[in-house]
Design a protein around this motif. Structure first.
Motif, short mmCIF file in Angstrom:
data_model
loop_
_atom_site.label_atom_id
_atom_site.label_comp_id
_atom_site.label_asym_id
_atom_site.label_seq_id
_atom_site.Cartn_x
_atom_site.Cartn_y
_atom_site.Cartn_z
N ALA A 211 -26.39 -5.35 22.87
CA ALA A 211 -26.34 -6.63 23.59
C ALA A 211 -27.65 -6.86 24.34
CB ALA A 211 -25.16 -6.64 24.56
N LYS A 212 -27.96 -8.11 24.57
CA LYS A 212 -29.17 -8.47 25.31
C LYS A 212 -28.84 -8.62 26.79
CE LYS A 212 -31.78 -8.87 21.65
NZ LYS A 212 -32.54 -7.71 21.28
N MET A 213 -29.77 -8.18 27.62
CA MET A 213 -29.65 -8.35 29.06
C MET A 213 -30.77 -9.28 29.50
SD MET A 213 -30.10 -5.55 32.13
CE MET A 213 -28.64 -4.62 31.76
N GLU A 214 -30.44 -10.24 30.33
CA GLU A 214 -31.43 -11.15 30.87
C GLU A 214 -31.48 -10.98 32.39
OE1 GLU A 214 -33.49 -12.98 29.09
OE2 GLU A 214 -32.52 -12.41 27.21
N VAL A 215 -32.64 -11.19 32.97
CA VAL A 215 -32.79 -11.08 34.42
C VAL A 215 -31.90 -12.13 35.09
CG1 VAL A 215 -34.39 -11.32 36.36
CG2 VAL A 215 -35.15 -10.20 34.26
N GLY A 216 -31.08 -11.67 36.03
CA GLY A 216 -30.24 -12.58 36.80
C GLY A 216 -28.96 -13.02 36.10
N GLU A 217 -28.75 -12.60 34.86
CA GLU A 217 -27.53 -12.97 34.12
C GLU A 217 -26.53 -11.82 34.16
OE1 GLU A 217 -27.00 -16.01 32.55
OE2 GLU A 217 -28.88 -16.61 33.51
N SER A 218 -25.26 -12.14 34.23
CA SER A 218 -24.21 -11.13 34.28
C SER A 218 -24.14 -10.37 32.95
CB SER A 218 -22.86 -11.79 34.56
OG SER A 218 -21.83 -10.83 34.50
N PHE A 219 -24.09 -9.05 33.02
CA PHE A 219 -23.93 -8.23 31.81
C PHE A 219 -22.70 -7.33 31.91
CE2 PHE A 219 -26.28 -5.34 34.52
CZ PHE A 219 -25.74 -4.10 34.23
N SER A 220 -22.09 -7.25 33.08
CA SER A 220 -20.95 -6.37 33.30
C SER A 220 -20.19 -6.90 34.52
CB SER A 220 -21.44 -4.94 33.55
OG SER A 220 -20.37 -4.05 33.79
N ALA A 221 -19.02 -6.31 34.77
CA ALA A 221 -18.25 -6.64 35.97
C ALA A 221 -17.55 -5.39 36.45
CB ALA A 221 -17.24 -7.74 35.67
N VAL A 222 -17.44 -5.25 37.76
CA VAL A 222 -16.69 -4.13 38.35
C VAL A 222 -15.56 -4.70 39.19
CG1 VAL A 222 -18.61 -2.49 38.37
CG2 VAL A 222 -18.29 -3.98 40.31
N GLU A 223 -14.44 -3.99 39.15
CA GLU A 223 -13.30 -4.38 39.96
C GLU A 223 -12.95 -3.22 40.87
OE1 GLU A 223 -9.94 -5.80 37.70
OE2 GLU A 223 -11.24 -7.01 36.41
N SER A 224 -12.69 -3.57 42.13
CA SER A 224 -12.31 -2.55 43.09
C SER A 224 -10.99 -2.97 43.72
CB SER A 224 -13.39 -2.42 44.17
OG SER A 224 -13.36 -3.55 45.03
N VAL A 225 -10.49 -2.14 44.62
CA VAL A 225 -9.26 -2.48 45.32
C VAL A 225 -9.48 -3.69 46.24
CG1 VAL A 225 -8.28 -0.18 45.16
CG2 VAL A 225 -9.71 -0.75 47.12
N LYS A 226 -10.74 -3.97 46.59
CA LYS A 226 -11.06 -5.09 47.48
C LYS A 226 -11.40 -6.37 46.74
CE LYS A 226 -13.22 -2.43 51.25
NZ LYS A 226 -14.49 -2.29 51.97
N ALA A 227 -12.16 -6.25 45.64
CA ALA A 227 -12.72 -7.44 45.00
C ALA A 227 -13.19 -7.14 43.58
CB ALA A 227 -13.90 -7.95 45.82
N ALA A 228 -13.56 -8.20 42.88
CA ALA A 228 -14.22 -8.08 41.57
C ALA A 228 -15.61 -8.68 41.73
CB ALA A 228 -13.45 -8.82 40.51
N SER A 229 -16.57 -8.11 41.03
CA SER A 229 -17.95 -8.58 41.17
C SER A 229 -18.68 -8.47 39.85
CB SER A 229 -18.66 -7.74 42.24
OG SER A 229 -19.99 -8.17 42.38
N ASP A 230 -19.46 -9.50 39.53
CA ASP A 230 -20.32 -9.42 38.36
C ASP A 230 -21.49 -8.50 38.66
OD1 ASP A 230 -18.93 -11.15 36.65
OD2 ASP A 230 -19.92 -12.93 37.47
N VAL A 231 -22.04 -7.91 37.60
CA VAL A 231 -23.24 -7.09 37.71
C VAL A 231 -24.33 -7.82 36.92
CG1 VAL A 231 -24.26 -4.81 37.29
CG2 VAL A 231 -21.81 -5.00 37.80
N TYR A 232 -25.46 -8.06 37.57
CA TYR A 232 -26.52 -8.87 36.99
C TYR A 232 -27.69 -8.01 36.53
CZ TYR A 232 -23.82 -12.49 39.26
OH TYR A 232 -22.79 -13.30 39.65
N GLY A 233 -28.35 -8.48 35.50
CA GLY A 233 -29.50 -7.76 34.96
C GLY A 233 -30.70 -7.81 35.88
N PRO A 234 -31.21 -6.65 36.30
CA PRO A 234 -32.43 -6.64 37.10
C PRO A 234 -33.69 -6.76 36.24
CG PRO A 234 -31.58 -4.43 36.92
CD PRO A 234 -30.60 -5.33 36.23
N VAL A 235 -33.54 -6.44 34.94
CA VAL A 235 -34.64 -6.53 33.97
C VAL A 235 -34.07 -7.10 32.68
CG1 VAL A 235 -35.98 -4.60 34.93
CG2 VAL A 235 -34.29 -4.15 33.15
N ALA A 236 -34.94 -7.57 31.81
CA ALA A 236 -34.51 -8.11 30.52
C ALA A 236 -34.76 -7.08 29.42
CB ALA A 236 -35.26 -9.40 30.22
N GLY A 237 -33.89 -7.10 28.42
CA GLY A 237 -34.09 -6.22 27.28
C GLY A 237 -32.81 -6.02 26.49
#
Length: 166
Positions: free
Chosen positions: A85-111
């Motif tokens: 898969a391609k990762m772009e800077v600032g674009e979501s590539f993953s998500a984490v869910e915790s007991v408190k919240a869910a959060s997207d994980v964004y690409g710090p670099v492209a590739g």
């Protein structure tokens, strides 16, 4: 006594080369570990969105910062991307869910994602224990290594965290 000594000498002469052949790979592995541990490790760089990129050549190991995992609390699930898969800077590539919240994980670099930490699928709490070491999410072959120059070093990130917490 002489035939016994000759028998020991013969056995020993056959055993020594065999032991050397067996020991050689272990010695090479030990030497490789020493070399890799003695090479300088570059400190990770951080995005304002709390992801890190630990750069080695054109490969970036990417995950969420220790601060981010602490803010999320106990992580119970992670959505892992696919290799290729391609990762772009600032674009979501993953998500984490915790007991408190869910959060997207964004690409710090492209590739292109070249490796995914599959252990996280069964043990997402690894991120809580070791976010910036064995809790990495993906390894990315960077398409533009200059992306890393736009990220913060540890000191700037600590200042960013302090300012955003107030």
């Amino acid at each position: 006594v002489f035939p016994f000594v000759e028998m020991l000498r013969t056995a020993f002469s056959r055993a020594v080369p065999a032991v050397r052949r067996l020991a050689a790979p272990r010695a090479v592995a030990a030497q490789a570990r020493f070399i890799s541990m003695s090479m300088p490790r570059f400190a990770p760089k951080y995005a304002k969105s709390h992801e890190y990129a630990d750069i080695s050549g054109d490969i970036a190991t990417v995950g969420i910062s220790d601060h981010a995992q602490s803010a999320l609390g106990d992580i119970v699930f992670i959505e892992l991307p696919e290799v290729g898969a391609k990762m772009e800077v600032g674009e979501s590539f993953s998500a984490v869910e915790s007991v408190k919240a869910a959060s997207d994980v964004y690409g710090p670099v492209a590739g292109e994602i070249v490796e995914v930490n599959d252990k996280l699928g069964d043990e997402p709490d690894i991120i809580n224990k070791e976010a910036e070491t064995s809790g990495w999410i993906v390894k990315v072959k960077m398409s533009n290594p200059a992306d890393a120059d736009k990220l913060m070093d540890a000191g700037a990130y600590a200042k960013h965290v302090e300012e955003s917490d107030h």
